[in-house]
Scaffold this motif. Sequence first.
Motif, PDB file in Angstrom:
ATOM      1  N   SER A  47       0.827  -1.210   0.000  1.00 48.13           N
ATOM      2  CA  SER A  47       0.000   0.000   0.000  1.00 48.13           C
ATOM      3  C   SER A  47       0.864   1.264   0.000  1.00 48.13           C
ATOM      4  CB  SER A  47      -0.936   0.002   1.208  1.00 48.13           C
ATOM      5  OG  SER A  47      -1.914  -1.007   1.091  1.00 48.13           O
ATOM      6  N   TYR A  50       2.600   1.667  -3.373  1.00 51.89           N
ATOM      7  CA  TYR A  50       1.673   2.105  -4.425  1.00 51.89           C
ATOM      8  C   TYR A  50       1.295   3.575  -4.249  1.00 51.89           C
ATOM      9  CZ  TYR A  50      -2.387   2.328  -7.491  1.00 51.89           C
ATOM     10  OH  TYR A  50      -3.270   2.685  -8.486  1.00 51.89           O
ATOM     11  N   ARG A  51       1.109   3.984  -2.985  1.00 54.69           N
ATOM     12  CA  ARG A  51       0.755   5.382  -2.737  1.00 54.69           C
ATOM     13  C   ARG A  51       1.859   6.320  -3.211  1.00 54.69           C
ATOM     14  NH1 ARG A  51       0.003   4.902   2.268  1.00 54.69           N
ATOM     15  NH2 ARG A  51      -2.257   4.710   2.373  1.00 54.69           N
ATOM     16  N   GLN A  54       2.518   4.939  -7.533  1.00 55.32           N
ATOM     17  CA  GLN A  54       1.413   4.804  -8.491  1.00 55.32           C
ATOM     18  C   GLN A  54       1.786   3.881  -9.661  1.00 55.32           C
ATOM     19  OE1 GLN A  54      -1.857   6.326  -8.169  1.00 55.32           O
ATOM     20  NE2 GLN A  54      -0.975   6.379  -6.115  1.00 55.32           N
ATOM     21  N   LEU A  76      -5.432  -1.963  -0.921  1.00 58.53           N
ATOM     22  CA  LEU A  76      -5.275  -1.064  -2.067  1.00 58.53           C
ATOM     23  C   LEU A  76      -6.570  -0.316  -2.359  1.00 58.53           C
ATOM     24  CD1 LEU A  76      -3.156  -3.289  -4.485  1.00 58.53           C
ATOM     25  CD2 LEU A  76      -2.408  -1.172  -3.376  1.00 58.53           C
ATOM     26  N   LYS A  77      -7.698  -0.995  -2.230  1.00 53.07           N
ATOM     27  CA  LYS A  77      -8.982  -0.347  -2.493  1.00 53.07           C
ATOM     28  C   LYS A  77      -9.280   0.746  -1.468  1.00 53.07           C
ATOM     29  CE  LYS A  77     -11.562  -4.097  -2.933  1.00 53.07           C
ATOM     30  NZ  LYS A  77     -12.760  -4.930  -3.210  1.00 53.07           N
ATOM     31  N   ILE A  79      -7.007   2.774  -0.085  1.00 52.94           N
ATOM     32  CA  ILE A  79      -6.222   3.977  -0.359  1.00 52.94           C
ATOM     33  C   ILE A  79      -6.548   4.570  -1.730  1.00 52.94           C
ATOM     34  CG2 ILE A  79      -4.332   3.189   1.099  1.00 52.94           C
ATOM     35  CD1 ILE A  79      -2.756   2.596  -1.469  1.00 52.94           C
ATOM     36  N   ALA A  80      -7.227   3.801  -2.575  1.00 48.70           N
ATOM     37  CA  ALA A  80      -7.593   4.310  -3.903  1.00 48.70           C
ATOM     38  C   ALA A  80      -9.027   3.918  -4.226  1.00 48.70           C
ATOM     39  CB  ALA A  80      -6.637   3.770  -4.957  1.00 48.70           C
ATOM     40  N   ASP A  83     -10.712   3.935  -7.822  1.00 50.72           N
ATOM     41  CA  ASP A  83      -9.650   4.021  -8.816  1.00 50.72           C
ATOM     42  C   ASP A  83      -9.522   2.696  -9.559  1.00 50.72           C
ATOM     43  OD1 ASP A  83      -7.628   5.079 -10.285  1.00 50.72           O
ATOM     44  OD2 ASP A  83      -6.078   4.920  -8.729  1.00 50.72           O
ATOM     45  N   LEU A  85      -7.545  -0.348 -10.294  1.00 50.47           N
ATOM     46  CA  LEU A  85      -6.432  -1.066  -9.657  1.00 50.47           C
ATOM     47  C   LEU A  85      -5.753  -1.963 -10.691  1.00 50.47           C
ATOM     48  CD1 LEU A  85      -7.887  -2.111  -6.191  1.00 50.47           C
ATOM     49  CD2 LEU A  85      -6.290  -0.259  -6.698  1.00 50.47           C
ATOM     50  N   LYS A 133      -5.155   5.863 -18.154  1.00 49.61           N
ATOM     51  CA  LYS A 133      -4.496   7.061 -17.634  1.00 49.61           C
ATOM     52  C   LYS A 133      -4.539   8.205 -18.649  1.00 49.61           C
ATOM     53  CE  LYS A 133      -0.610   6.709 -15.380  1.00 49.61           C
ATOM     54  NZ  LYS A 133       0.775   6.302 -15.009  1.00 49.61           N
TER      55      LYS A 133
END
Length: 278
Positions: A47, A50-51, A54, A76-77, A79-80, A83, A85, A133
């Motif tokens: 986590s 990834y933070r 990215q 992960l879900k 913190i995002a 988004d 994944l 993206k």
Amino acid sequence: MISKPDILNAKILIVDDQEANVRLLEQMLSDAGYTCIASTMNPRDVSGLYRRNQYDLILLDLQMPGMDGFQVLEALKEIAPGDYLPVLVITAQPGHKLRALQAGAKDFVSKPFDLIEVQTRIHNMLEVRLLYKQLENYNKKLEQTVAERTAELRESEARFRRLTELASDWYWEQDEKGHFTKVYGPVLEMLGITVDNLMGEPIDHKAHWNKAEYNAFKANIAARRPFIDFVYSRTKSDGTEQYLMVSGEPMFDSSGRFVGYRGIGKDVTDSMRSKQHS
């Protein structure tokens, strides 16, 4: 479109508690030309990594002690939320595939590895991720452009209003049926009437417009002719005369259809009285 260099320069994170598996995947990715490869054997670090970074793709093993791949997906879900994944799970358990996809993973590969299959799935996932993206960046730029244009239009309108106020007492617009849609300035206070009564019957029936002038004005509107410095008058309830001078032009849309009038107006009572007494 996403170019091959874009895909090969994408950021990839390998998550597996077995060093041999990590080394195998690193070597496979390096041989395929990928340049930004990171790895961790501690799932609790994912986590935070990834933070900060990215990643464009996370290769995630599901079977790990202490914190398995499903728990990593949940973290992960958090913190995002909402988004995309970019997680490709690695599992030796066929029954885990559907569960992983339901947990948020976008694809899976099975152990033992089929290198061609792994390379193909990684390439396809990265292409989708980078397209996502690209679309996200385009939408942000579009929103920014719309916000900038809106601010410019508001500033332009404010500038127009200020200039109109300097040149006249009010600005007005009518639709194709002759109803007032915009009135800027103190005309309503000057006349003591509503917008709907601006060129119609006054609220105070003791006051009245000069019929000949009023009809001439309406004839200009009906014929869709532009007019400049047209003066019309009304007798107020106290018996005094009030004179207004207006200029206007018809408006047409891009197809040439008449859509109304716009113009400016001014109270010229003082100047008209001066002329009458000179």
